[in-house]
Scaffold this motif. Structure first.
Motif: not given
Length: 237
Positions: A126, A189-192, A101, A113, A179-181
């Motif tokens: 993004e 902040l990470d990818v969910n 992200p 990530d 994706y969402n975060e």
């Protein structure tokens, strides 16, 4: 017999539901390419659809479409621009280099990530959005039925993005991830959740083929240049 038929029917419905990812991408009129595991656009201008399965995708959450450039040997440089929904994104001044992200602006990858999956690190942009309850499609697997676009039904939310990549340097490719975060470990902040990499999308920037009218104008122009050259040569002699 009835119980057996009902059990088989429920099993088929469950298998069918599991076969459709919670998030996936498609390109109207696109085709699935097994080598890149992505739906490929058939031209420089196309409509891309982000899908979220109703009951799994959230209407309040923000989702992200990553627009990544492929084919750049090293960071830096000017590679033209692309447009999305009429808005211009300059390559590479409007982009970050690294792996989504957004806070991952260095080439180093960390477990939060997106997986590199042969794409990252790269220049990316993004695009954040939310799904709307008013925009729904029937359920389909974009890997199996690539290019369909929204179908009658209400099983999936969708968000449409209209792209034109003709302003980019020919030979580049544009790769899309969905994706969402989430925040983890404090403010990191990470990818969910993300669309499986087998349900990504991609566009190869090609040099537009001139229309027949353009060829005709070129021929007329060459003819006029030839006449002018002959007249000058005649005067000179």
């Amino acid at each position: 017999m009835k119980r057996t038929a009902l059990s088989l029917s429920l099993a088929w419905m469950t298998a069918s539901a599991w076969a459709v990812p919670a998030l996936q991408l498609d390109i109207q009129g696109g085709t699935y390419d097994g080598s890149t595991q992505s739906i490929l656009a058939s031209s420089n201008s196309f409509s891309l659809y982000a899908y979220g399965l109703v009951g799994t995708a959230s209407l309040t959450d923000t989702y992200y479409l990553s627009v990544a450039l492929l084919g750049i040997a090293q960071p830096g440089g000017n590679y033209g621009s692309l447009t999305v929904n009429g808005n211009t994104i300059n390559a590479t001044s409007d982009m970050l280099y690294g792996t989504p992200p957004l806070d991952s602006i260095a080439a180093e990858w960390d477990p939060g990530d997106l997986s590199p999956h042969g794409i990252f690190p790269a220049y990316f942009k993004e695009l954040g959005f939310k799904f709307s309850a008013a925009d729904k499609s029937g359920q389909y697997n974009t890997q199996d039925d690539a290019g369909s676009g929204p179908t009658p039904g209400t099983a999936m939310y969708y968000k449409r993005f209209d792209f034109d990549v003709s302003g980019l340097t020919p030979g580049l490719s544009v790769h899309f991830d969905l994706y969402n975060e989430k925040f983890s470990k404090g403010l990191e902040l990470d990818v969910n959740k993300f669309a499986p990499f087998s349900h990504d999308a991609e566009a190869h920037v090609t040099t537009p083929v001139p229309e027949p009218e353009t060829y005709a104008m070129l021929l007329v122009g060459l003819g006029l240049m030839g006449l002018v050259a002959r007249r000058r040569m005649g005067r000179a002699s």
